[in-house]
Design a protein around this motif. Structure first.
Motif, PDB file in Angstrom:
ATOM      1  N   ASP A 195      71.205  51.641  46.643  1.00  0.00           N
ATOM      2  CA  ASP A 195      72.277  52.133  45.766  1.00  0.00           C
ATOM      3  C   ASP A 195      72.048  51.543  44.372  1.00  0.00           C
ATOM      4  O   ASP A 195      72.910  50.901  43.789  1.00  0.00           O
ATOM      5  CB  ASP A 195      73.640  51.699  46.333  1.00  0.00           C
ATOM      6  N   PHE A 196      70.863  51.819  43.871  1.00  0.00           N
ATOM      7  CA  PHE A 196      70.336  51.075  42.735  1.00  0.00           C
ATOM      8  C   PHE A 196      71.150  51.263  41.465  1.00  0.00           C
ATOM      9  O   PHE A 196      71.481  50.309  40.753  1.00  0.00           O
ATOM     10  CB  PHE A 196      68.880  51.517  42.498  1.00  0.00           C
ATOM     11  N   ALA A 197      71.511  52.523  41.180  1.00  0.00           N
ATOM     12  CA  ALA A 197      72.188  52.820  39.910  1.00  0.00           C
ATOM     13  C   ALA A 197      73.581  52.206  39.834  1.00  0.00           C
ATOM     14  O   ALA A 197      74.162  52.104  38.746  1.00  0.00           O
ATOM     15  CB  ALA A 197      72.265  54.338  39.703  1.00  0.00           C
ATOM     16  N   ALA A 198      74.131  51.768  40.976  1.00  0.00           N
ATOM     17  CA  ALA A 198      75.470  51.162  40.980  1.00  0.00           C
ATOM     18  C   ALA A 198      75.476  49.792  40.310  1.00  0.00           C
ATOM     19  O   ALA A 198      76.546  49.277  39.970  1.00  0.00           O
ATOM     20  CB  ALA A 198      75.987  51.047  42.416  1.00  0.00           C
ATOM     21  N   GLY A 199      74.307  49.173  40.170  1.00  0.00           N
ATOM     22  CA  GLY A 199      74.250  47.876  39.497  1.00  0.00           C
ATOM     23  C   GLY A 199      74.603  46.726  40.418  1.00  0.00           C
ATOM     24  O   GLY A 199      74.686  46.892  41.649  1.00  0.00           O
ATOM     25  N   PRO A 200      74.833  45.548  39.844  1.00  0.00           N
ATOM     26  CA  PRO A 200      74.988  44.345  40.666  1.00  0.00           C
ATOM     27  C   PRO A 200      76.182  44.406  41.617  1.00  0.00           C
ATOM     28  O   PRO A 200      77.276  44.828  41.242  1.00  0.00           O
ATOM     29  CB  PRO A 200      75.193  43.232  39.621  1.00  0.00           C
ATOM     30  N   ILE A 201      75.956  43.936  42.850  1.00  0.00           N
ATOM     31  CA  ILE A 201      77.027  43.792  43.827  1.00  0.00           C
ATOM     32  C   ILE A 201      77.473  42.337  43.915  1.00  0.00           C
ATOM     33  O   ILE A 201      78.502  42.024  44.513  1.00  0.00           O
ATOM     34  CB  ILE A 201      76.597  44.275  45.220  1.00  0.00           C
ATOM     35  N   ALA A 202      76.690  41.441  43.367  1.00  0.00           N
ATOM     36  CA  ALA A 202      77.065  40.018  43.355  1.00  0.00           C
ATOM     37  C   ALA A 202      76.357  39.327  42.203  1.00  0.00           C
ATOM     38  O   ALA A 202      75.291  39.769  41.753  1.00  0.00           O
ATOM     39  CB  ALA A 202      76.698  39.352  44.682  1.00  0.00           C
ATOM     40  N   ARG A 203      76.985  38.250  41.721  1.00  0.00           N
ATOM     41  CA  ARG A 203      76.417  37.461  40.623  1.00  0.00           C
ATOM     42  C   ARG A 203      76.580  35.980  40.951  1.00  0.00           C
ATOM     43  O   ARG A 203      77.691  35.531  41.241  1.00  0.00           O
ATOM     44  CB  ARG A 203      77.147  37.749  39.304  1.00  0.00           C
ATOM     45  N   VAL A 204      75.490  35.252  40.847  1.00  0.00           N
ATOM     46  CA  VAL A 204      75.527  33.789  40.938  1.00  0.00           C
ATOM     47  C   VAL A 204      75.620  33.287  39.508  1.00  0.00           C
ATOM     48  O   VAL A 204      74.698  33.479  38.710  1.00  0.00           O
ATOM     49  CB  VAL A 204      74.259  33.240  41.620  1.00  0.00           C
ATOM     50  N   LYS A 205      76.748  32.662  39.187  1.00  0.00           N
ATOM     51  CA  LYS A 205      77.020  32.333  37.780  1.00  0.00           C
ATOM     52  C   LYS A 205      76.726  30.864  37.509  1.00  0.00           C
ATOM     53  O   LYS A 205      77.277  29.977  38.171  1.00  0.00           O
ATOM     54  CB  LYS A 205      78.468  32.676  37.434  1.00  0.00           C
ATOM     55  N   LEU A 206      75.845  30.643  36.561  1.00  0.00           N
ATOM     56  CA  LEU A 206      75.490  29.276  36.187  1.00  0.00           C
ATOM     57  C   LEU A 206      76.284  28.859  34.960  1.00  0.00           C
ATOM     58  O   LEU A 206      76.586  29.693  34.101  1.00  0.00           O
ATOM     59  CB  LEU A 206      73.989  29.182  35.895  1.00  0.00           C
ATOM     60  N   PRO A 207      76.603  27.577  34.850  1.00  0.00           N
ATOM     61  CA  PRO A 207      77.415  27.139  33.708  1.00  0.00           C
ATOM     62  C   PRO A 207      76.587  26.825  32.464  1.00  0.00           C
ATOM     63  O   PRO A 207      77.069  26.180  31.553  1.00  0.00           O
ATOM     64  CB  PRO A 207      78.080  25.862  34.253  1.00  0.00           C
ATOM     65  N   PHE A 208      75.335  27.276  32.427  1.00  0.00           N
ATOM     66  CA  PHE A 208      74.481  27.044  31.261  1.00  0.00           C
ATOM     67  C   PHE A 208      73.430  28.143  31.228  1.00  0.00           C
ATOM     68  O   PHE A 208      73.315  28.940  32.168  1.00  0.00           O
ATOM     69  CB  PHE A 208      73.819  25.664  31.312  1.00  0.00           C
ATOM     70  N   GLY A 223      75.894  33.394  52.279  1.00  0.00           N
ATOM     71  CA  GLY A 223      76.729  33.668  51.105  1.00  0.00           C
ATOM     72  C   GLY A 223      76.832  32.514  50.131  1.00  0.00           C
ATOM     73  O   GLY A 223      77.596  32.594  49.169  1.00  0.00           O
ATOM     74  N   HIS A 224      76.078  31.455  50.375  1.00  0.00           N
ATOM     75  CA  HIS A 224      76.087  30.286  49.481  1.00  0.00           C
ATOM     76  C   HIS A 224      74.724  30.133  48.797  1.00  0.00           C
ATOM     77  O   HIS A 224      73.702  30.563  49.331  1.00  0.00           O
ATOM     78  CB  HIS A 224      76.422  29.008  50.263  1.00  0.00           C
ATOM     79  N   VAL A 225      74.748  29.487  47.628  1.00  0.00           N
ATOM     80  CA  VAL A 225      73.519  29.277  46.871  1.00  0.00           C
ATOM     81  C   VAL A 225      73.509  27.868  46.295  1.00  0.00           C
ATOM     82  O   VAL A 225      74.502  27.430  45.697  1.00  0.00           O
ATOM     83  CB  VAL A 225      73.413  30.256  45.671  1.00  0.00           C
ATOM     84  N   ASP A 226      72.389  27.173  46.462  1.00  0.00           N
ATOM     85  CA  ASP A 226      72.152  25.916  45.755  1.00  0.00           C
ATOM     86  C   ASP A 226      71.055  26.154  44.718  1.00  0.00           C
ATOM     87  O   ASP A 226      70.146  26.960  44.947  1.00  0.00           O
ATOM     88  CB  ASP A 226      71.718  24.811  46.718  1.00  0.00           C
ATOM     89  N   LEU A 239      72.621  22.006  41.194  1.00  0.00           N
ATOM     90  CA  LEU A 239      73.964  22.562  41.372  1.00  0.00           C
ATOM     91  C   LEU A 239      74.147  22.858  42.849  1.00  0.00           C
ATOM     92  O   LEU A 239      73.398  23.650  43.422  1.00  0.00           O
ATOM     93  CB  LEU A 239      74.133  23.854  40.574  1.00  0.00           C
ATOM     94  N   HIS A 240      75.100  22.198  43.456  1.00  0.00           N
ATOM     95  CA  HIS A 240      75.378  22.420  44.870  1.00  0.00           C
ATOM     96  C   HIS A 240      76.460  23.477  44.998  1.00  0.00           C
ATOM     97  O   HIS A 240      77.514  23.362  44.384  1.00  0.00           O
ATOM     98  CB  HIS A 240      75.830  21.109  45.519  1.00  0.00           C
ATOM     99  N   ASP A 241      76.190  24.529  45.777  1.00  0.00           N
ATOM    100  CA  ASP A 241      77.160  25.583  46.048  1.00  0.00           C
ATOM    101  C   ASP A 241      77.633  26.241  44.738  1.00  0.00           C
ATOM    102  O   ASP A 241      78.772  26.041  44.285  1.00  0.00           O
ATOM    103  CB  ASP A 241      78.354  25.015  46.826  1.00  0.00           C
ATOM    104  N   CYS A 242      76.769  27.023  44.160  1.00  0.00           N
ATOM    105  CA  CYS A 242      77.049  27.676  42.868  1.00  0.00           C
ATOM    106  C   CYS A 242      78.218  28.646  42.981  1.00  0.00           C
ATOM    107  O   CYS A 242      78.511  29.193  44.051  1.00  0.00           O
ATOM    108  CB  CYS A 242      75.820  28.461  42.417  1.00  0.00           C
ATOM    109  N   GLN A 243      78.842  28.912  41.830  1.00  0.00           N
ATOM    110  CA  GLN A 243      79.890  29.938  41.776  1.00  0.00           C
ATOM    111  C   GLN A 243      79.268  31.315  42.018  1.00  0.00           C
ATOM    112  O   GLN A 243      78.225  31.622  41.437  1.00  0.00           O
ATOM    113  CB  GLN A 243      80.552  29.946  40.409  1.00  0.00           C
ATOM    114  N   VAL A 244      79.935  32.120  42.828  1.00  0.00           N
ATOM    115  CA  VAL A 244      79.453  33.474  43.142  1.00  0.00           C
ATOM    116  C   VAL A 244      80.574  34.471  42.924  1.00  0.00           C
ATOM    117  O   VAL A 244      81.685  34.268  43.432  1.00  0.00           O
ATOM    118  CB  VAL A 244      78.949  33.560  44.603  1.00  0.00           C
ATOM    119  N   GLU A 245      80.293  35.528  42.186  1.00  0.00           N
ATOM    120  CA  GLU A 245      81.220  36.673  42.080  1.00  0.00           C
ATOM    121  C   GLU A 245      80.686  37.784  42.963  1.00  0.00           C
ATOM    122  O   GLU A 245      79.490  38.105  42.895  1.00  0.00           O
ATOM    123  CB  GLU A 245      81.289  37.183  40.632  1.00  0.00           C
ATOM    124  N   GLY A 246      81.564  38.403  43.765  1.00  0.00           N
ATOM    125  CA  GLY A 246      81.094  39.396  44.717  1.00  0.00           C
ATOM    126  C   GLY A 246      80.666  38.703  45.995  1.00  0.00           C
ATOM    127  O   GLY A 246      80.896  37.510  46.189  1.00  0.00           O
TER     128      GLY A 246
END
Ligand SMILES: [Fe+2]
Length: 500
Positions: free
Chosen positions: A455-468, A73-76, A23-30
């Motif tokens: 700021d651990f208890a705040a939870g995720p600041i970003a998510r890399v979302k995979l389609p599977f 800010g990008h992920v493969d 997956l080139h350049d995965c979807q990222v939230e945050g």
């Protein structure tokens, strides 16, 4: 015919994927922090073929490696099976050739002369080399950019052992790697070897020892001056293997033994401490250090059998209370021979997936990160089904003050082992991010989540979302781009599937 319907373990996120992905350049939230500049590898289990024996255990599945590569800010993402000799042979025959877990007597005759390596436990990078590790075999060497399998590796012919731990340790001060082999001269042997590597990856010395008990030895620890080698109550026998069982059974009568060897010592310098059986189930340790005559380690340890997939040798029923870990601090007094124990977080029962800021291995430390089941956190049973014993929480433990914080990835998300990434090379201990994969049971898709460790208890600041959904992970490994440089998107351009 490939039919997993008879395999009760092949369900949900444990069902095999049997594909490889790019997956080139995965979807990222945050927003992904700039500090995430490097590579996160995961070792996973993913069967290519239905098991040859009934009730086979997940530890016996084929190893696959996932790679998340981060920059700006990008992920493969890339995933590949490890082309072990076992994988290659089974792929050629289009069926499983290997039987019960680490039991050669249950293999097909076509497998007789083949390595039983599954390479499914830990990915490790040392001296620019990527290894996929399984404790009963030598490591598999992979290209760290393409994930192409190179070979089952014997360090230039210097590894005189049939096995190699999945948990080598890298001394962050010196860059040396230390590893060990148990059952080091084959199944049932009481031989133990401790291996010492230079920072450039050369195996220069192995110290051979004899174990007081032939048992599973999954992890070990190093300090700046010592190597710590815990045995477990998970034992084996020729009769057990001839009966077609998997390799291990738990013997509640076996004491805990811990061998302590000076890093500059030789065979006669090892010292074995013997404790009661409720100190015989250390699977993973957090960290250890030497202070004067004392060797001190912190680790989650169970009172008894940690895994129902390995039966009790005396035929007694599995004890679900005894499998629960508590975080213990063990102090070994090299002057008096005393082995003292302290419970650090009473009432908290973490898994054995304990990780820390690896820059502080061998040193005094404060923070660790763990994976737990926490029924006090919100859980959406209507959308995700019962939580049961699935892991839905990460904890950050403060080993100095005996406190902890927790976070989750959401009310339908389970989590896997946390991985700490420092905010920078010189950041204080624990200042950085915790990353890892979460599985969303409502959508049956996976995400890589990023939590600010401060700021651990705040939870995720970003998510890399995979389609599977991803295959189930065992352990992960982070390597910064400073330690493993890459040309983002160019070093590892698609090179086609590796058909063997
Ligand atoms: Fe492990």
């Amino acid at each position: 015919m490939v039919d997993f319907s008879g395999d009760p373990s092949a369900r949900g996120f444990y069902a095999p994927l049997r594909f490889e992905a790019d997956l080139h350049d995965c979807q990222v939230e945050g927003t992904l922090p700039a500090a995430l500049d490097g590579t996160f590898y995961r070792s996973c289990v993913d069967r290519r073929y239905p098991p040859r024996v009934a009730n086979d255990i997940p530890y016996n599945a084929d190893g696959a490696i996932d790679m998340f590569r981060f920059r700006d800010g990008h992920v493969d993402f890339r995933s590949r099976y490890v082309r072990t000799p076992r994988y290659v042979a089974e792929r050629r025959e289009r069926r499983a050739l290997f039987g019960a877990y680490r039991n050669k007597y249950t293999n097909d005759p076509l497998a007789t002369d083949l390595s039983m390596n599954t390479a499914n436990t830990t990915p490790i990078v040392h001296a620019g080399k990527l290894f996929a590790m399984k404790e009963s075999s030598p490591p598999m060497l992979l290209d760290p950019h393409t994930l192409r399998t190179i070979e089952e590796h014997d360090f230039g012919g210097r590894l005189g052992a049939t096995s190699f731990t999945a948990h080598p340790k890298i001394d962050p001060t010196t860059g040396e790697m230390i590893a060990f082999s148990y059952e080091a001269k084959g199944d049932l042997s009481d031989d133990l070897a401790v291996h010492f590597f230079t920072p450039d990856g050369t195996l220069t010395r192995s110290v051979w020892l004899k174990c007081p008990v032939v048992s599973m030895m999954h992890d070990f620890m190093i300090t700046q001056t010592h190597v710590i080698l815990p045995t477990t109550g998970m034992v084996t026998s020729e009769a057990r293997l001839l009966a077609g069982e998997n390799h291990w059974a738990y013997d509640p009568a076996v004491p805990g033994y811990v061998g302590i060897l000076p890093r500059d010592g030789t065979t006669q310098d090892v010292r074995w401490f013997q404790g009661p059986p409720d100190r015989a189930m250390l699977i993973h340790a957090t960290n250890a250090r030497t202070e004067g005559n004392k060797v001190i380690l912190d680790a989650p340890v169970a009172r008894g059998n940690f895994n129902p997939q390995f039966p009790n040798a005396d035929g007694s029923p599995f004890d679900h209370e005894a499998r629960k870990n508590t975080v213990r601090r063990w102090t070994f007094d090299l002057a008096t021979g005393a082995w003292d124990e302290e419970i650090l977080f009473p009432g908290v029962t973490p898994t054995s997936f304990t990780r820390m800021d690896d820059r502080f291995i061998t040193k005094a430390f404060r923070w660790s990160f763990n994976l737990l089941t926490d029924t006090a956190l919100p859980w959406d049973e209507a959308r995700a089904g019962p939580l049961g014993s699935q892991w839905n929480a990460w904890y950050r433990f403060d080993h100095l003050h005996g406190t902890y914080e927790k976070c989750s990835a959401g009310p339908t998300h389970t989590l896997l082992e946390p991985q700490f990434v420092p905010r920078g090379a010189d950041a204080p201990e624990g200042d950085g991010y915790v990353i890892g994969v979460a599985n969303n049971l409502a959508t049956m898709a996976s995400e890589l989540v990023v939590v600010d460790a401060v700021d651990f208890a705040a939870g995720p600041i970003a998510r890399v979302k995979l389609p599977f959904r991803l295959h189930m992970q065992v352990h992960g490994w982070w390597v910064s781009s400073a330690d493993l440089p890459f040309d983002f998107g160019r070093d590892y351009d698609y090179d086609g599937p590796q058909y063997l």
